[in-house]
Design a protein around this motif. Structure first.
Motif, PDB file in Angstrom:
ATOM      1  N   LYS A  23       0.799  -1.233   0.000  1.00 44.25           N
ATOM      2  CA  LYS A  23       0.000   0.000   0.000  1.00 44.25           C
ATOM      3  C   LYS A  23       0.824   1.272   0.000  1.00 44.25           C
ATOM      4  CE  LYS A  23      -2.551   1.266   3.669  1.00 44.25           C
ATOM      5  NZ  LYS A  23      -3.779   1.362   4.504  1.00 44.25           N
ATOM      6  N   ASP A 103       0.252   5.886   5.269  1.00 45.10           N
ATOM      7  CA  ASP A 103      -0.786   5.963   4.231  1.00 45.10           C
ATOM      8  C   ASP A 103      -1.556   7.287   4.303  1.00 45.10           C
ATOM      9  OD1 ASP A 103      -2.271   5.504   6.539  1.00 45.10           O
ATOM     10  OD2 ASP A 103      -3.494   3.886   5.678  1.00 45.10           O
ATOM     11  N   ASN A 228      -6.892   3.850   2.212  1.00 43.91           N
ATOM     12  CA  ASN A 228      -7.053   2.418   2.434  1.00 43.91           C
ATOM     13  C   ASN A 228      -7.457   1.678   1.177  1.00 43.91           C
ATOM     14  OD1 ASN A 228      -6.428   2.730   5.158  1.00 43.91           O
ATOM     15  ND2 ASN A 228      -8.552   3.169   5.680  1.00 43.91           N
TER      16      ASN A 228
HETATM   17 CA    CA Z   1      -5.312   3.738   7.028  1.00 42.36          CA
END
Ligand code: CA
Ligand code: UD1
Length: 459
Positions: A23, A103, A228
């Motif tokens: 990610k 993130d 996300n």
């Molecule tokens: Ca997150």
């Protein structure tokens, strides 16, 4: 400056991204999310940055290099468990540790600095950066006492119906008194809906042991969005694009249509340069002053000089000088060096070649593995024949040479200084300087041939 440290959480796989790429390595405006976070953190006066890596550890380390130290989280048991991994680097330090999720690519150094100052002024053991988005779904909620002080953070998945109505959220960035943080982490349990050790639980534990915890609310939720999934990734892209484009406009760059102009986070653009719509500047691009780029040009990892015009063209991994004209519809491939005052016109492809001061390839050419001197004219359809099916060979065209239209220069070959190559030639041997080389079949005119043909037909 007080002792300040940062921990960046980057060990998660990012299941909700549904991706082969970890990610935090997904890019926002051409730069991986975690790189954005580390670059911003690096602007603060920090003693140490420790990044927690796990999934894709080697790739994350390769991305960030020496900008950070690394602690490995072998199993991803939650954000509190992640921070514990930094203990060998930090647990004995006196000072403040800011924890940031890898993130949240839009977070700025200014906001981190405000949070740190607030934390240091209030003397709290922990301070949460909070925000109030229009839609708080998915985020941890800030539960406050009736008097308004922070009581705890409850994760979306663990929240009651009442708690879900709370609009103030945990952005995932916090400041902690370092010693208190490491003393408390070991007390966090995983007794929750996800079976994870939650970093936000540190707040409640500190509070219950009589310590002061505080919250610093940022007005700009947009800066703190957590990525996300790909929907949030596209939102971050749009927000970052806007931020980058506004920054350039404020610095004196004209963007005709900022909505449709895509500029990488690391691009540098000089004053009075004008960028037309559909232009994509990727990676490390620098452009001088008074240049005109686009419409519809793609420039990647290249430096472009001042007063240069690049219309509807592609330039990759190359350097382009001042007062150059490129396009429309030209392709400058990697490792090319285009000097000042060069003209590269429509349907010209340049690969791993240099063009000297004032040279021209105005129409329909392929120039590969070539060293072209200054003031060379490459006529329409000039081609370097650089490949024999196995190997590539070099072509050299010295200063002031004139290559006539539709010529093939079969490499390895050199055309000497000031030489002329007649149109339609296929040059297989070196051409001495100042000579004229004609390498084509002589023209034969068969007079009255057509009449003779028709006589034959009639007989
Ligand atoms: Ca997150
Ligand atoms: C987290 C917060 C939530 C907050 C939100 C803000 C927790 C439990 N929840 O939720 O309160 O509103 O961020 O965006 O902290 N990571 C690790 N190791 C792990 C787990 C996660 O390094 O074991 C890293 C991830 O790579 C990621 C970051 O920590 O960069 C946050 O993890 P994520 O799973 O995205 O947490 P959220 O559910 O978004």
């Amino acid at each position: 400056m007080k002792n300040r440290y940062a921990v960046i959480l980057a060990a998660g796989k990012g299941t909700r991204m549904k991706s082969k790429l970890y990610k935090v390595l997904h890019s926002v405006c051409g730069k991986p999310m975690v790189q954005h976070v580390v670059d911003e953190a690096s602007k603060l006066n920090l003693e140490k940055i420790v990044t927690i890596v796990g999934h894709g550890a080697e790739k994350v380390k390769a991305q960030l290099g020496g900008q950070s130290e690394y602690a490995i989280q072998e199993e991803q048991l939650g954000t509190a468990h992640a921070v514990i991994q930094a203990k060998d680097f930090l647990s004995d330090k006196v000072g403040t540790t800011v924890v940031i999720c890898g993130d949240t690519p839009l977070i700025t150094a200014e906001t981190m600095e405000s949070l740190l100052s607030h934390h240091e002024e209030t003397g709290a053991k922990a301070t949460i950066l909070t925000a109030t988005p229009e839609d708080p779904a998915g985020y941890g909620r800030i539960v406050r006492t009736p008097e308004g002080s922070v009581e705890k953070i409850v994760e979306h998945k663990d929240a009651s119906v009442e708690e879900l109505k709370i609009t103030e959220i945990n952005t995932g960035t916090y400041c902690f008194d370092n010693k208190s943080l490491f003393a408390t982490l070991s007390k966090v349990s995983n007794d929750n809906s996800q079976g994870e050790y939650y970093l936000p639980d540190v707040i409640e534990i500190l509070k219950n042991s009589g310590e002061t915890v505080s919250a610093y609310k940022t007005e700009s939720f947009e800066e703190t969005i957590g990525i996300n999934d790909r929907v949030a990734l596209s939102q971050a892209e749009a927000l970052m694009k806007k931020r980058i484009n506004i920054g350039h406009m404020k610095n004196g760059v004209t963007l005709i249509d900022p909505e449709n102009t895509y500029i990488s986070a690391d691009a540098i653009i000089g004053q009075d340069t004008i960028i037309y719509p559909g232009t994509v500047l990727e990676g490390a691009v620098s452009i001088g002053e008074d240049s005109i780029i686009g419409p519809h040009s793609e420039i990647k990892d290249s430096s472009i000089g001042s007063r240069t015009v690049i219309r509807q063209s592609v330039v990759h991994d190359s350097s382009v000088g001042n007062d150059v004209k490129i396009g429309p519809f030209a392709h400058i491939r990697p490792e090319s060096a285009i000097s000042d005052d060069v003209k590269i016109g429509n349907f010209v492809e340049i690969k791993k070649s240099s063009l000297g001061l004032g040279s021209k390839a105005s129409h329909l050419s392929y120039i590969g593995d070539a060293e072209i001197g200054a003031d060379v004219n490459l006529g329409c359809g000039s081609i370097t024949v650089n490949y024999d099916g196995k190997n590539k060979f070099k072509t050299k065209v010295e200063d002031g040479a004139f290559i006539g239209c539709n010529s093939n220069l079969v490499a390895p070959v050199t055309v000497g200084e000031g030489a002329y190559v007649a149109a339609g030639s296929t040059i297989t041997e070196d051409v001495p300087g100042k000579s004229l080389s004609v390498a084509r079949a002589r023209q034969v005119n068969k007079e009255n041939y057509v009449d003779r043909l028709s006589m034959n037909k009639n007989s």
